[in-house]
Design a protein around this motif. Structure first.
Motif, mmCIF file in Angstrom:
data_model
loop_
_atom_site.group_PDB
_atom_site.id
_atom_site.type_symbol
_atom_site.label_atom_id
_atom_site.label_comp_id
_atom_site.label_asym_id
_atom_site.label_seq_id
_atom_site.Cartn_x
_atom_site.Cartn_y
_atom_site.Cartn_z
ATOM 1 N N GLN A 47 66.538 167.616 32.158
ATOM 2 C CA GLN A 47 66.860 167.052 33.460
ATOM 3 C C GLN A 47 68.347 167.263 33.696
ATOM 4 N N GLY A 48 68.668 167.845 34.839
ATOM 5 C CA GLY A 48 70.061 168.109 35.136
ATOM 6 C C GLY A 48 70.234 168.687 36.527
ATOM 7 N N THR A 49 71.417 169.280 36.745
ATOM 8 C CA THR A 49 71.778 169.826 38.047
ATOM 9 C C THR A 49 71.840 171.348 37.971
ATOM 10 N N GLU A 104 69.203 168.221 41.677
ATOM 11 C CA GLU A 104 68.901 167.538 40.416
ATOM 12 C C GLU A 104 67.407 167.695 40.180
ATOM 13 N N VAL A 141 72.698 172.324 34.253
ATOM 14 C CA VAL A 141 73.736 171.613 33.531
ATOM 15 C C VAL A 141 73.209 170.227 33.170
ATOM 16 N N VAL A 142 73.152 169.987 31.844
ATOM 17 C CA VAL A 142 72.673 168.718 31.305
ATOM 18 C C VAL A 142 73.789 168.144 30.442
ATOM 19 N N SER A 143 74.378 167.040 30.873
ATOM 20 C CA SER A 143 75.474 166.394 30.139
ATOM 21 C C SER A 143 76.587 167.374 29.786
#
Length: 188
Positions: free
Chosen positions: A6-8, A43, A20-22
């Motif tokens: 899960q990310g952008t 997202e 991008v995740v963390s």
């Protein structure tokens, strides 16, 4: 190993995205159909499969668990690797893929670039009985047959049908397919 992320979305191509995740960017290969539904900065939660090769680690992303399961099944067929499995999922929705396997439709697979007659038969033999019948199998088959009876090209009609909203009723799906056929002049 990595079943979902899960990310952008920071980069988006026709068959690849960077998520991008963390603060860490993951390069994920996706189908062209999936990519078309996404946008930069969006997202998302994406189902993933990590494929480990001797000299490569590749992440493949999917919209649904069904697509991820079909990817695994396709990769289990002799002669089909992850990239050809993704090409197959780009050419056929999960519903149409299940339908093609259960109805032993060799032509559906032969329409996929990179799959010849022998591989198409091997896919059908290997996966026969391994996928459940879809609830919309009959609806899709009826709409496809109507399109073909009106003079539609089979490959173009299948691609058009796979791009339409599969949650529609049979009559609404047929109406939308005929409208698209008229616009794109697929009928000869």
């Amino acid at each position: 190993m990595i079943s979902s992320l899960q990310g952008t979305i920071s980069h988006l191509g026709s068959d690849r995205l960077t998520l991008v995740v963390s603060g860490v960017g993951f390069s994920i290969q996706v189908t062209s159909r999936h990519s078309a539904k996404l946008a930069l900065g969006q997202e998302i939660l994406i189902q993933t499969k990590l494929v480990v090769r001797e000299d490569d680690l590749s992440l493949f992303g999917f919209q649904t668990n069904q697509e991820a399961e079909l990817f695994d099944l396709l990769c289990g067929v002799n002669g089909i690797g992850p990239k050809l499995a993704m090409t197959t999922l780009s050419g056929l929705t999960g519903e149409l893929l299940v339908n093609a396997i259960n109805s032993q439709d060799e032509n559906a697979f032969r329409a996929i670039p990179g799959i010849g007659p022998k591989t198409a038969k091997l896919v059908l033999i290997t996966l026969s009985g391994k996928v459940g019948l879809s609830s919309s199998v009959r609806v899709n088959e009826n709409v496809l047959q109507a399109m073909l009876q009106l003079g539609g090209d089979e490959l173009a009609s299948r691609k058009l049908l796979s791009s339409l909203d599969q949650s529609l009723s049979e009559s609404a799906l047929l109406k939308q397919a005929l409208a698209e056929l008229g616009r794109s002049k697929l009928i000869s």
